[in-house]
Design a protein around this motif. Structure first.
Motif, PDB file in Angstrom:
ATOM      1  N   ARG A  44     -37.160  27.707  -7.454  1.00  0.00           N
ATOM      2  CA  ARG A  44     -37.643  26.411  -6.977  1.00  0.00           C
ATOM      3  C   ARG A  44     -36.469  25.470  -6.714  1.00  0.00           C
ATOM      4  NH1 ARG A  44     -38.579  22.648 -11.400  1.00  0.00           N
ATOM      5  NH2 ARG A  44     -38.510  23.725 -13.417  1.00  0.00           N
ATOM      6  N   TYR A  45     -36.772  24.417  -6.024  1.00  0.00           N
ATOM      7  CA  TYR A  45     -35.719  23.559  -5.486  1.00  0.00           C
ATOM      8  C   TYR A  45     -34.851  22.946  -6.590  1.00  0.00           C
ATOM      9  CZ  TYR A  45     -33.437  20.200  -2.378  1.00  0.00           C
ATOM     10  OH  TYR A  45     -32.516  19.479  -1.685  1.00  0.00           O
ATOM     11  N   SER A  66     -46.600  17.495 -12.404  1.00  0.00           N
ATOM     12  CA  SER A  66     -47.460  17.886 -11.289  1.00  0.00           C
ATOM     13  C   SER A  66     -47.036  19.218 -10.670  1.00  0.00           C
ATOM     14  CB  SER A  66     -47.473  16.796 -10.213  1.00  0.00           C
ATOM     15  OG  SER A  66     -46.191  16.692  -9.622  1.00  0.00           O
ATOM     16  N   LEU A  67     -45.930  19.786 -11.175  1.00  0.00           N
ATOM     17  CA  LEU A  67     -45.511  21.109 -10.705  1.00  0.00           C
ATOM     18  C   LEU A  67     -46.405  22.218 -11.240  1.00  0.00           C
ATOM     19  CD1 LEU A  67     -41.630  21.283 -11.147  1.00  0.00           C
ATOM     20  CD2 LEU A  67     -42.890  21.951  -9.102  1.00  0.00           C
ATOM     21  N   TRP A  68     -47.130  21.922 -12.311  1.00  0.00           N
ATOM     22  CA  TRP A  68     -47.825  22.972 -13.055  1.00  0.00           C
ATOM     23  C   TRP A  68     -49.324  22.808 -12.973  1.00  0.00           C
ATOM     24  CZ3 TRP A  68     -43.953  25.933 -13.420  1.00  0.00           C
ATOM     25  CH2 TRP A  68     -42.669  25.379 -13.575  1.00  0.00           C
ATOM     26  N   SER A 126     -31.599  22.228   4.812  1.00  0.00           N
ATOM     27  CA  SER A 126     -32.572  22.845   5.717  1.00  0.00           C
ATOM     28  C   SER A 126     -33.811  21.994   5.943  1.00  0.00           C
ATOM     29  CB  SER A 126     -32.999  24.212   5.166  1.00  0.00           C
ATOM     30  OG  SER A 126     -33.773  24.023   3.983  1.00  0.00           O
ATOM     31  N   ASN A 127     -33.959  20.962   5.132  1.00  0.00           N
ATOM     32  CA  ASN A 127     -35.125  20.090   5.243  1.00  0.00           C
ATOM     33  C   ASN A 127     -36.443  20.799   4.980  1.00  0.00           C
ATOM     34  OD1 ASN A 127     -33.945  17.616   5.777  1.00  0.00           O
ATOM     35  ND2 ASN A 127     -33.576  18.215   7.920  1.00  0.00           N
ATOM     36  N   GLN A 128     -36.373  21.851   4.268  1.00  0.00           N
ATOM     37  CA  GLN A 128     -37.593  22.590   3.979  1.00  0.00           C
ATOM     38  C   GLN A 128     -38.121  22.259   2.588  1.00  0.00           C
ATOM     39  OE1 GLN A 128     -38.981  24.878   6.234  1.00  0.00           O
ATOM     40  NE2 GLN A 128     -37.429  24.041   7.617  1.00  0.00           N
ATOM     41  N   TYR A 129     -37.262  21.744   1.728  1.00  0.00           N
ATOM     42  CA  TYR A 129     -37.642  21.626   0.320  1.00  0.00           C
ATOM     43  C   TYR A 129     -37.366  20.234  -0.214  1.00  0.00           C
ATOM     44  CZ  TYR A 129     -37.010  26.617   1.169  1.00  0.00           C
ATOM     45  OH  TYR A 129     -37.068  27.849   1.709  1.00  0.00           O
ATOM     46  N   GLY A 130     -38.030  19.875  -1.300  1.00  0.00           N
ATOM     47  CA  GLY A 130     -37.772  18.623  -1.984  1.00  0.00           C
ATOM     48  C   GLY A 130     -38.393  18.659  -3.358  1.00  0.00           C
ATOM     49  N   LEU A 131     -38.004  17.717  -4.188  1.00  0.00           N
ATOM     50  CA  LEU A 131     -38.590  17.665  -5.532  1.00  0.00           C
ATOM     51  C   LEU A 131     -39.931  16.940  -5.483  1.00  0.00           C
ATOM     52  CD1 LEU A 131     -35.478  16.622  -7.691  1.00  0.00           C
ATOM     53  CD2 LEU A 131     -36.529  18.900  -7.514  1.00  0.00           C
ATOM     54  N   LEU A 132     -40.873  17.409  -6.289  1.00  0.00           N
ATOM     55  CA  LEU A 132     -42.117  16.654  -6.440  1.00  0.00           C
ATOM     56  C   LEU A 132     -41.797  15.402  -7.248  1.00  0.00           C
ATOM     57  CD1 LEU A 132     -44.871  19.317  -7.211  1.00  0.00           C
ATOM     58  CD2 LEU A 132     -43.967  18.549  -5.023  1.00  0.00           C
ATOM     59  N   THR A 133     -42.637  14.422  -7.136  1.00  0.00           N
ATOM     60  CA  THR A 133     -42.311  13.166  -7.814  1.00  0.00           C
ATOM     61  C   THR A 133     -42.415  13.294  -9.325  1.00  0.00           C
ATOM     62  OG1 THR A 133     -44.541  12.535  -7.297  1.00  0.00           O
ATOM     63  CG2 THR A 133     -42.798  11.519  -5.974  1.00  0.00           C
ATOM     64  N   GLU A 185     -41.490  21.984  -3.435  1.00  0.00           N
ATOM     65  CA  GLU A 185     -40.412  22.319  -4.363  1.00  0.00           C
ATOM     66  C   GLU A 185     -40.251  23.836  -4.518  1.00  0.00           C
ATOM     67  OE1 GLU A 185     -40.245  19.927  -7.872  1.00  0.00           O
ATOM     68  OE2 GLU A 185     -38.885  21.293  -8.903  1.00  0.00           O
ATOM     69  N   SER A 186     -41.279  24.541  -4.076  1.00  0.00           N
ATOM     70  CA  SER A 186     -41.276  25.990  -4.271  1.00  0.00           C
ATOM     71  C   SER A 186     -40.398  26.667  -3.231  1.00  0.00           C
ATOM     72  CB  SER A 186     -42.716  26.493  -4.157  1.00  0.00           C
ATOM     73  OG  SER A 186     -42.733  27.881  -4.088  1.00  0.00           O
ATOM     74  N   VAL A 187     -39.481  27.528  -3.672  1.00  0.00           N
ATOM     75  CA  VAL A 187     -38.616  28.260  -2.747  1.00  0.00           C
ATOM     76  C   VAL A 187     -39.082  29.710  -2.606  1.00  0.00           C
ATOM     77  CG1 VAL A 187     -36.246  29.019  -2.277  1.00  0.00           C
ATOM     78  CG2 VAL A 187     -36.666  26.753  -3.272  1.00  0.00           C
ATOM     79  N   PHE A 188     -39.432  30.294  -3.723  1.00  0.00           N
ATOM     80  CA  PHE A 188     -40.057  31.616  -3.642  1.00  0.00           C
ATOM     81  C   PHE A 188     -41.063  31.721  -4.783  1.00  0.00           C
ATOM     82  CE2 PHE A 188     -40.276  36.292  -4.239  1.00  0.00           C
ATOM     83  CZ  PHE A 188     -40.856  36.572  -3.017  1.00  0.00           C
ATOM     84  N   GLU A 189     -42.288  32.034  -4.421  1.00  0.00           N
ATOM     85  CA  GLU A 189     -43.369  31.922  -5.391  1.00  0.00           C
ATOM     86  C   GLU A 189     -44.258  33.156  -5.309  1.00  0.00           C
ATOM     87  OE1 GLU A 189     -44.987  27.984  -5.477  1.00  0.00           O
ATOM     88  OE2 GLU A 189     -47.000  28.683  -6.006  1.00  0.00           O
TER      89      GLU A 189
END
Lengths: 441, 1121
Positions: free
Chosen positions: A332-333, A219-221, A208-215, A230-234
């Motif tokens: 999350r992704y 840094s996710l937290w 879907s090109n909506q999501y990806g991993l953070l590097t 990376e967030s899909v539902f938060e």
């Protein structure tokens, strides 16, 4: 009052907020989802002041039907269902434009599908309520079979998938998207053993090109890290004021009576050595996920492992609560990628997750294949460390049918009956036609 | 005065006028008395005689025409030894021959036995209708004949008869009060009017000022406890100003409020705080108990009605009264807690027992190094426990001997036209709990003025300001409970001067790693938190009465009660390390406002037609109340210097408002025949905003009857029974103490965050019920009043049977509806009971001794509950109360413990929970199925007493008077919810001293009650059981008062008219086995109507750490000027 509400779109936007607010209860740190973590090998309870037998019973698989927490969860899930169903009932007769109506229905059915999926995992087949029911009607609603419950969940989520916008088109950040619905649906299909359907919906998220991993995993937290790609539902929190819906995780997960890093610690989900040792050496995810202890007021280090992901050390406090700001990612992704590997049997998706963590890919030389000899075991390990303490562990083991094997191997007194909670005794007392789960009679 | 003047005017001319009257009369064989009576009618002349002088046998036969009066008299008396004489004033006197009759002037003063003048005393010439009454100063004068007998009579006093001598003279009389007579003629306040006690047909308990004047309670109802049969007044918390729980004739409601309705000078107020009425201003408190009396208050009458009437001056001289009191309060009954040495052993054993049980091969002797953190024991406890000595007695830290002062001044008086009462009072009470206090300023002005024969106006205006700080009454997490829980080995102050071991600079900081060391230092809550509560209450009444014609009166009044409250608190940052967490500073402000107004319009008609007396009342009232409340919290204060919220940042705030209104129509007819047969009927129609749209209006009818048997002729000839009255009544009253918005589906805020900002959310928070209405209580009352031996002994016995139906219940509904309960009118509860009171004047004369005794018992039974009669089970922190059909409301419901297992053999021989080890409790297999599970829970007690009783003995001699009151309650149970903390190991809290007798080993099994401690108590040990329930039977020496009224011979040398000094002691001694402070303690108020969750009334008789009721001794002096 309710008679002059539920008329305009503005009314519904306000009502919808209250439906999303049910997430605060369902995913609260002392709720069923979190206690799933507690029931696994990841976490235990700190020495809780005023220790209540009911909490320990959940951790130790000795719950009885009269356990008050189990009854509380039951009430809270159905209370949330009322809010959701009420909006669904009201919008049907509100005569608003069809596109808007469909989207609202999609959002509500997403939440309903998500909650019923949680519930079917907690209790097995449950009474299905899909509209506002009166007390008299309620007496006639029995438990559906587990299969029928799943049917309802799939139907709800399918409707949500069909009617929700992509993440980049949701009406406000945090609202349910097509990708979120597909992710839950993918998981549901996996629970049902339908890998083909799971692959279809999860690949749709992937493409879907909506999501990806953070590097970087770290840094996710953080209290200000919100709604990343990376967030899909938060779940959206807002700290800083006691009258805001502030984030409860930091206070609840801090060690009890530490009196330094938080005013009062909940001591929930204190990390086991078993989880700490699960990490491969050099895996940065360990130190991003787990605190080893804290310094007391004199600066002495007190060793006790607890979750780090929702720390907000600078949060102001009110009374005994830190008014933290951290959001909570339900989906999350990285989870999507790991589910994709589970569905397809292709390790490439999992390896993207490992790659971000900087640990050797599955199938390559550095991978600890002696320990995790099959892809299934590798996935089990990977989900445990990647998604540590995010309320997934118990449900993952349950989905893969590994619950009793894994946990009893670690000396836990668990049996097949423990995979479900009992139906609360009070529910049966009230309506004796409701059946009890095995092992709780 | 009027009659006297009249008589003097007649004097001069009357005699000659009478001489010349001519009479025509024809009688045959007529008795003398009848003949004289006929003569009076024919001649219009009064004839005076003594009946005993008239010979019965003499019959008169005569036929005279137009004969002069003196001759007619001669004719009538011709066969007797009597003669007649016509006096100067024209009266005819008949006396034995040879007696000289002359007019004498008699004057004098009538006083009571306390020396106060008695105005309005009737002075009558015996055997005649002639006489006068005393004036405002008790003086009278009268012209009578020598040998006449004067009878002095006054309501409530024994008659006195004195024979007049042969010359002008002064006759001073002292009248003695009578108990029975006083009772019968006493005026009783009923709804919308008054009645003489003689005419009362319902059940009304009435207490006058004299019964509570010396008592030192800030709330008048506290002084009434034990004086009113059928009225349970419980001092649930001992803090100054805390409201007693009042239950009239049992528990008739489970969910709705159970407080009686208060009617203050005509203004009905729900949940009114009587502290706002200075007891010294109160003339009387009348409690309407039966439904026929309360039905006139309609939908608010079912819990009984307490009518408070304030004083008004009396016609005559102005009275100035000053009272000063000084008192001291103490907590005389302490909870026996472990000292430091006992606690340390308990701590060590609890850790070792748990450690040994936590895994195989673990030994009590294992050092900390091999234990996980929860099982570690501070080295000080194992190596040198002696260093702590007996430790700190936290009760001595939090409680103190506290003084109180009370000063009162009142001025009252009036003329025929205007009566008034002004008063001011200041109560300054330091509380027994550290830093707590209670100050009350009360001012009152009551005025009544007669504008003309037709119009009277009046106003009562009372202002009360209360400044107080009250901690310790919230139970569980408030000072008193927390103070008891604090560990005794910790010091009052650390060596750095801080309060707790969380102080990093203190050597006590070494205990921090042990998360089960507990300290809630009382000072951290009382001295480190700055709290002020300010309440202002203004109660105002204005009325206008219009006499339309004789007997018909219209009255209109406007009443209002305005209440404001501000609460400020500021908690210092860290609270000097005395709290269980080092909390940041926090400031809180709360405000409350309430305005209640009432417009009341009544029409009354009072008329006597011969032997029929009729009293009719019609009325219309409208009442409205609005409540508002708001609160603000601030955090992030830079330091503790400025305590107002602006010094920090406001972190949260909210405000709420609610309203209700009510419109009522009422009517009542009282009728009596010969003041002997009484009938009364009343009806009220109430419409209330609280009720559902389908049930807005309700009717509340009642009827009652009374028969004063002792006034019947057939009772005249005996001396034994002086008063005998039967009463019967039936009525229907309601309880409207349901939530203001119960019938409406309400929206509640449930916010979310959208786009990083707060987004409002609203959802439905309750299931609506269109048909919601009041609870209905129908009550039958049967009463008998008996006075024996000229009312030396008075008895009253009453029986009642009351059924409350349409009980307001949060009926459990399946949770899958999204709700657990639905507020519904369903269910029935019955209360039936018996009340008995006895008042006996054992000794009269100089040394007087009076005994008042009463006894009440009530049996409460649930007759019906929600669908399928499903029992109601409420749980609050482990404690369960169960309400089921066939049982009294709110049974305590849990397991039965039969002691402690001594050894494994005993365990093996009985049903037990898997894994039970010696030293754990023996749980009774109640259902006998061979296993111990939830089905073995059963009824283990109930807070309702089997009966309550009180006895008061009053003695007086010369100026001394002494009253001693003993009160008791028998057969109830109390749940000691603090058992959860102090009876079972709970996170390191201190424990009761008797817990130290716990099971240690098979050879040292302790007292067989207290199980072995463990930091991981078993689920059964923590469950609600008989281990928590204690007997609530108690006997209390409730009150002793000793007074001395200085003799007039001393007082006359001072500017004062009367001086009285007294000592009053409240709550002198308690006999009870209860572990905590007081078996009357109840933590949860019984008052608030509840929309969801646990109705607080269901937990009546559950003590979760309450404020002890102190002993109060006051010394006072009252001076009248």
């Amino acid at each position: 009052n309710a008679n002059n509400f539920y008329k305009t779109k503005a009314d519904f936007e306000v009502a919808i907020n209250s439906a999303y607010a049910t997430l605060y209860t369902i995913y609260a740190p002392e709720e069923a989802a979190s206690y799933g973590e507690l029931r696994s090998d990841d976490a235990t309870i700190g020495s809780v002041a005023g220790a209540q037998a009911d909490k320990w019973a959940i951790r130790d698989y000795t719950v009885s039907a009269s356990n008050t927490l189990i009854y509380q969860y039951w009430q809270e899930y159905y209370k949330s269902m009322f809010t959701i169903n009420n909006i669904l009932d009201q919008i049907q007769t509100a005569g608003l434009d069809p596109a808007y109506t469909a989207r609202v229905q999609g959002e509500m059915m997403f939440l309903r599908g998500l909650y019923y999926y949680n519930m079917v995992q907690l209790w097995g087949g449950i009474p299905l309520v899909t509209k506002v029911v009166s007390a008299d009607e309620a007496y006639k609603i029995m438990r559906s079979s587990e299969a029928d419950t799943y049917k309802q969940i799939v139907a709800d989520l399918k409707f949500a998938v069909a009617n929700l916008p992509l993440a980049n088109a949701v009406p406000a950040v945090g609202r349910a998207s097509k990708g979120a619905a597909e992710t839950v649906l993918g998981k549901v299909y996996l629970s049902l053993g339908d890998k083909t359907s799971a692959t279809t919906v999860l690949m749709d998220v992937y493409n879907s090109n909506q999501y990806g991993l953070l590097t970087s995993y770290a840094s996710l937290w953080g209290a200000t890290v919100k709604n990343t790609k990376e967030s899909v539902f938060e779940i959206q929190y807002l700290g800083g004021s006691a009258s805001n819906p502030y984030s409860p995780y930091w206070t609840a997960f801090a060690p009890v009576t530490n009196g330094v890093i938080t005013k009062y610690g909940g001591g929930i989900n204190q990390v086991t050595d078993d989880l700490y040792n699960e990490y491969e050496s050099g895996d940065p995810r360990r130190d991003a996920s787990i605190e080893l202890g804290y310094n007391d007021a004199k600066g002495n280090f007190v060793a006790i492992k607890f979750p780090k992901k929702w720390e907000d050390r600078t949060a102001p406090s009110s009374g005994t609560q830190e008014l933290s700001n951290n959001n909570f990612m339900v989906l999350r992704y990285a989870d999507v990628l790991l589910l994709l590997t589970e569905a397809t049997g292709d390790p490439q998706y999992m390896n993207q997750v490992r790659g971000r963590a900087g640990v050797p890919a599955y199938g390559t030389a550095g991978y600890p294949s002696a320990k995790y000899g099959t892809l299934a075991l590798a996935l089990e390990h990977e989900r445990r460390v990647e998604l540590a303490l995010e309320f997934h562990r118990w449900f993952d083991l349950k989905r893969t049918g590994r619950l009793v094997t894994v946990l009893s191997a670690k000396g836990k007194a668990i049996n097949q009956n423990n995979q479900f909670f009992p139906i609360p005794q009070y529910v049966i007392t009230q309506n004796s036609a409701i059946t009890q789960n095995n092992g709780y009679n | 005065v009027f009659i006297l003047t009249f008589l003097f005017c007649l004097r001069v001319s009357a005699s000659s006028y009478s001489q010349n009257i001519r009479v025509t009369m024809d009688v045959k064989n007529m008795g003398l008395k009848k003949t004289l009576s006929m003569l009076e009618k024919k001649s219009n002349v009064r004839v005076l005689y003594s009946e005993e002088n008239l010979p019965d046998a003499v019959q008169v036969t005569m036929d005279v025409k137009d004969m002069a009066l003196p001759d007619v008299l001669k004719e009538i008396l011709k066969n007797t030894e009597l003669k007649s004489q016509i006096l100067d004033n024209g009266l005819v006197v008949i006396v034995p021959k040879g007696t000289e009759v002359k007019d004498l002037r008699v004057r004098g003063r009538v006083i009571d036995d306390k020396g106060s003048p008695l105005p309005g005393v009737s002075v009558r010439v015996e055997g005649t209708q002639f006489g006068t009454t005393t004036d405002a100063n008790g003086n009278y004068q009268l012209t009578v004949q020598n040998g006449a007998k004067l009878t002095f009579s006054f309501l409530g006093y024994a008659n006195q008869t004195i024979t007049v001598g042969n010359q002008d003279q002064t006759i001073n009389v002292t009248l003695k009060e009578t108990q029975g007579g006083k009772q019968l003629n006493e005026i009783v306040v009923v709804g919308y009017g008054t009645q003489s006690k003689r005419a009362v047909t319902g059940s009304i308990a009435s207490v006058k000022y004299d019964n509570f004047k010396d008592r030192s309670n800030s709330n008048v109802t506290q002084s009434l406890a034990g004086q009113l049969p059928g009225v349970s007044i419980t001092q649930a918390q001992g803090a100054p100003g805390s409201l007693p729980i009042i239950k009239i004739r049992g528990t008739s409601s489970i969910t709705a409020g159970t407080n009686p309705l208060y009617v203050v000078d005509g203004l009905p107020l729900e949940n009114f705080n009587l502290n706002y009425i200075n007891p010294q201003d109160i003339e009387s408190v009348d409690v309407l108990k039966d439904a026929s009396s309360t039905a006139i208050y309609g939908s608010r009458g079912a819990n009984g009605v307490v009518i408070v009437t304030t004083k008004l001056g009396k016609v005559g001289q102005t009275n100035v009264n000053a009272t000063v009191e000084y008192g001291v309060q103490d907590v005389t009954r302490r909870v026996k807690m472990m000292d430091a040495q006992q606690y340390i052993q308990y701590y060590v054993d609890a850790h070792n027992n748990a450690w040994v049980a936590s895994g195989p091969g673990r030994l009590a002797t294992d050092p900390n190094s091999v234990r996980t953190s929860a099982y570690k024991i501070p080295d000080d406890f194992t190596t040198n426990p002696g260093q702590f000595g007996a430790g700190t007695d936290w009760q001595s830290v939090m409680f103190r001997s506290a003084p109180l002062q009370n000063a009162q001044l009142s001025v009252s008086g009036g003329t025929e036209k205007t009566q008034f009462m002004f008063s001011g009072g200041f109560l300054n009470q330091t509380a027994v709990l550290d830093a707590n206090y209670y100050k009350r300023l009360s001012l009152r002005s009551n005025i009544k003025h007669k504008i003309s024969d037709h119009f009277t106006i009046g106003s009562n205006l009372a202002f009360t300001g209360i400044f107080d700080r009250t901690d310790g009454t919230a139970g569980k997490s408030d000072v008193v409970s927390l103070g008891l829980q604090s560990d005794p080995f910790l010091p009052v102050y650390t060596e750095t001067g801080s309060l707790g071991f969380r102080d990093p600079a203190s050597v006590w900081y070494r205990f921090l790693p042990y998360s089960d060391i507990i300290e809630w230092h009382p000072y951290s809550l009382t001295r480190q938190i700055d709290e002020k509560n300010k309440s202002f209450n203004t109660l105002a009444t204005g009325y206008l009465e219009y006499k339309i014609i004789d007997g018909l009166k219209a009255r209109t009044s406007i009443n209002a009660n305005l209440y404001n409250n501000t609460f400020n608190s500021y908690a210092n940052a860290g609270q000097a390390y005395g709290y269980s967490a080092v909390l940041p500073a926090q400031g809180v402000v709360r405000n409350a406002y309430s305005l209640n107004w009432l417009s009341e319009n009544t029409l009354t008609y009072d008329k006597t037609f011969g032997k029929h007396t009729l009293n009719v009342l019609l009325g219309y009232t409208a009442q409205h109340q609005r409540d508002e409340a708001s609160n603000l919290t601030s955090n992030n204060f830079p330091n503790d210097l400025v305590h107002t919220l602006n010094a920090g940042t406001v972190s949260s705030g909210s405000s709420t408002a609610s309203e209700w209104s009510m419109v009522s129509f009422l009517g009542r007819v009282n009728y009596n025949y010969m003041n002997r047969y009484f009938l009364s009927a009343a009806v009220r129609r109430d419409g209330s905003s609280r009720f559902g749209p389908n049930s807005k209006w309700g009717y509340f009818p009642s009827a009652s009857a009374g028969w004063l048997i002792s006034d019947e002729d057939f009772m005249k000839d005996q001396q034994f029974v002086s008063n005998l009255k039967l009463r019967a009544s039936y009525g229907l009253a309601g309880n409207n103490q349901i939530p203001n918005y119960g019938p409406v589906s309400l929206l509640g805020a449930s916010n979310y965050v959208s786009g990083g900002t707060l987004a409002s959310g609203l959802n439905v928070v309750n299931l609506p019920n269109d048909g919601l209405r009041w609870e209905k209580t129908a009550q039958f009352n049967l009463g008998v009043d008996i006075g024996l031996l000229q009312n030396r002994i008075n008895l009253t016995a009453e029986f009642y049977n009351s059924v409350t139906k349409d009980l307001l219940l949060n009926v459990p509904v399946p949770d899958i509806t999204g709700f657990s309960t639905l507020l519904t009118n369903i269910g029935k509860v019955r209360n039936r009971g018996f009340e008995f009171s006895l008042s006996s004047r054992n000794l009269v004369g100089d040394f007087k001794w009076t005994t008042d005794f009463n006894l009440s018992l009530n049996r409460n039974k649930v007759l019906q509950l929600g669908p399928g009669n499903a029992p109601l089970l409420f749980t609050d922190f482990v404690v369960q109360v169960k309400t089921e059909v066939g049982q009294p409301v709110s049974n305590f419901y849990g397991y039965v413990f039969d002691g402690v297992y001594k050894n494994q053999a005993q365990i093996d021989a009985t049903p037990h929970v898997a894994g039970t080890t010696p030293g754990e409790p023996i749980v009774r297999d109640v259902n006998g199925d061979g296993k111990i599970d939830a089905k073995d829970q059963t009824t283990i007690g109930n807070a309702q007493a089997k009966f309550g009783s009180a006895i008061t003995n009053t003695f007086s001699f010369k100026g001394f008077d002494l009253g001693i009151m003993v009160q008791g309650s028998f057969g109830g149970q109390i749940t000691n919810q603090l058992t959860r903390y102090l009876g079972i190991w709970n996170g390191g809290r201190n424990a009761y001293a008797d817990v130290a007798n716990y099971w240690r080993s098979e050879s040292n099994p302790g007292d067989g009650i207290h199980f072995k401690p463990s930091i991981n108590p078993t689920a059964m040990e923590q469950a609600f059981s008989t281990y928590w329930v204690e007997s609530a039977t108690w006997v209390r020496l409730k009150n002793i008062r000793l007074g001395y009224t200085l003799p007039q011979t001393w007082v006359k040398h001072t500017p004062a008219k009367g001086i009285r000094v007294y000592v009053n002691a409240e709550n002198v001694h308690l006999w009870s086995k209860y572990k905590n402070f007081d078996p009357e303690n109840t933590t949860y108020p019984a008052t608030t109507p509840s929309t969801s969750g646990n109705p607080s009334g269901a937990f009546y008789g559950v003590d979760y750490g309450s404020y002890p009721v102190p002993r109060i001794i006051t010394f006072g002096a009252k001076v009248d000027f």
